[in-house]
Design an enzyme around this catalytic site. Sequence first.
Site, PDB file in Angstrom:
ATOM      1  N   ARG A  34     -12.717 -60.895  63.152  1.00  0.00           N
ATOM      2  CA  ARG A  34     -11.226 -61.564  62.979  1.00  0.00           C
ATOM      3  C   ARG A  34     -10.747 -60.010  62.231  1.00  0.00           C
ATOM      4  NH1 ARG A  34     -11.661 -66.814  58.978  1.00  0.00           N
ATOM      5  NH2 ARG A  34      -9.463 -65.121  58.038  1.00  0.00           N
ATOM      6  N   ARG A  74      -6.312 -59.434  51.112  1.00  0.00           N
ATOM      7  CA  ARG A  74      -6.169 -60.991  50.789  1.00  0.00           C
ATOM      8  C   ARG A  74      -6.755 -61.291  49.972  1.00  0.00           C
ATOM      9  NH1 ARG A  74      -9.605 -62.044  55.507  1.00  0.00           N
ATOM     10  NH2 ARG A  74      -9.850 -64.809  55.311  1.00  0.00           N
ATOM     11  N   ARG A 100      -2.214 -73.225  48.763  1.00  0.00           N
ATOM     12  CA  ARG A 100      -1.736 -71.567  48.832  1.00  0.00           C
ATOM     13  C   ARG A 100      -1.320 -71.049  47.654  1.00  0.00           C
ATOM     14  NH1 ARG A 100      -5.886 -69.873  53.020  1.00  0.00           N
ATOM     15  NH2 ARG A 100      -6.035 -67.868  52.823  1.00  0.00           N
ATOM     16  N   ARG A 122     -18.505 -60.212  58.459  1.00  0.00           N
ATOM     17  CA  ARG A 122     -18.562 -62.158  59.046  1.00  0.00           C
ATOM     18  C   ARG A 122     -18.029 -61.579  60.307  1.00  0.00           C
ATOM     19  NH1 ARG A 122     -15.081 -66.420  56.708  1.00  0.00           N
ATOM     20  NH2 ARG A 122     -13.221 -64.866  56.979  1.00  0.00           N
ATOM     21  N   LYS A 143     -15.640 -71.086  51.102  1.00  0.00           N
ATOM     22  CA  LYS A 143     -14.677 -72.578  50.825  1.00  0.00           C
ATOM     23  C   LYS A 143     -14.719 -73.113  52.531  1.00  0.00           C
ATOM     24  CE  LYS A 143     -10.667 -70.817  50.824  1.00  0.00           C
ATOM     25  NZ  LYS A 143     -10.230 -71.261  51.570  1.00  0.00           N
TER      26      LYS A 143
HETATM   27  P1  AMP Z   1      -7.993 -68.363  56.092  1.00  0.00           P
HETATM   28  O1  AMP Z   1      -9.513 -68.831  56.993  1.00  0.00           O
HETATM   29  O2  AMP Z   1      -7.626 -69.452  55.511  1.00  0.00           O
HETATM   30  O3  AMP Z   1      -8.459 -66.883  55.220  1.00  0.00           O
HETATM   31  O4  AMP Z   1      -7.472 -68.366  56.252  1.00  0.00           O
HETATM   32  C1  AMP Z   1      -6.148 -67.182  56.848  1.00  0.00           C
HETATM   33  C2  AMP Z   1      -4.854 -66.871  57.735  1.00  0.00           C
HETATM   34  O5  AMP Z   1      -3.654 -67.886  57.940  1.00  0.00           O
HETATM   35  C3  AMP Z   1      -4.027 -66.609  55.512  1.00  0.00           C
HETATM   36  O6  AMP Z   1      -4.656 -64.980  55.292  1.00  0.00           O
HETATM   37  C4  AMP Z   1      -2.945 -67.133  55.915  1.00  0.00           C
HETATM   38  O7  AMP Z   1      -2.340 -65.215  57.489  1.00  0.00           O
HETATM   39  C5  AMP Z   1      -2.992 -67.914  56.917  1.00  0.00           C
HETATM   40  N1  AMP Z   1      -2.479 -69.080  56.090  1.00  0.00           N
HETATM   41  C6  AMP Z   1      -3.822 -70.059  56.034  1.00  0.00           C
HETATM   42  N2  AMP Z   1      -3.587 -71.310  55.193  1.00  0.00           N
HETATM   43  C7  AMP Z   1      -2.744 -70.985  54.833  1.00  0.00           C
HETATM   44  C8  AMP Z   1      -1.656 -71.443  53.797  1.00  0.00           C
HETATM   45  N3  AMP Z   1      -1.117 -72.899  52.932  1.00  0.00           N
HETATM   46  N4  AMP Z   1      -1.004 -70.908  53.574  1.00  0.00           N
HETATM   47  C9  AMP Z   1       0.005 -69.380  54.400  1.00  0.00           C
HETATM   48  N5  AMP Z   1      -0.469 -69.037  55.094  1.00  0.00           N
HETATM   49  C10 AMP Z   1      -2.350 -69.609  55.254  1.00  0.00           C
END
Ligand code: AMP
Length: 218
Positions: free
Chosen positions: A160, A171, A88, A127, A13
């Site tokens: 990460r 996740r 989300r 990654r 994504k």
């Molecule tokens: P990502 O890089 O999109 O996988 O996001 C990493 C982490 O950031 C997620 O596992 C959440 O803890 C937090 N996060 C990112 N976007 C959101 C969102 N829209 N709502 C809540 N938590 C978020």
Amino acid sequence: MRLVLLGPPGSGKGTQAVRLADHFGVPHIATGDIFRENVREGTPLGLQAKRFMDAGELVPDAVTLRMVAEVLDRAAAQAGFILDGFPRTLPQAEAFDALLDRRGLRIDAVLALDVDTEVVVQRLSARRTCPVCQRAYNLVFAPPKTDEVCDDDGAPLAQREDDREETVRRRQQVYREQTTPVRDHYEALGLVRAIDAGGREDEVFRRTLDALGDPVTA
Ligand code: AMP
């Protein structure tokens, strides 16, 4: 162009969002990136978000929504945006609809990237990121020239915190439970375009442009 990208962690994504933002000349807004930047800089928002992120859980809706509203009101986001990682949860999607309504804006489409869970667990566990320049690598698909060292600045690559296998699985589960209703919400509004996100990056990008009916070839 106002697009929302939906897809489980590891669906590619973020990569597609960057390319779409470049293609359409609009900002790429990735809530995960914004949270990580705040964690790195030790801001109050970062301190609030960190413990949820490290556990693979979602940051609370109120915190997330406040941040997104601020970002959308910046000048660069007025012409359009590619949203990556937001909304989300169903409450986020509903609050987002209201927020757009108040500004007289509409989403053009929601791109839903579909990919197999085992494929994403494999992709994410491999990654790595350069902690200095943030360049992204994948030890299997896009490895650095020298073992686990950044090609650009020689820094040892980092994983990460939330890309460890156990957290990746959590996740995925959080995505299935909390984000599936978001997709259903947009399906009901007729906005969803499903994209097969398996295969090479270029192929997936081509499919996303096709799904948008974009006549320009990538
Ligand atoms: P990502 O890089 O999109 O996988 O996001 C990493 C982490 O950031 C997620 O596992 C959440 O803890 C937090 N996060 C990112 N976007 C959101 C969102 N829209 N709502 C809540 N938590 C978020």
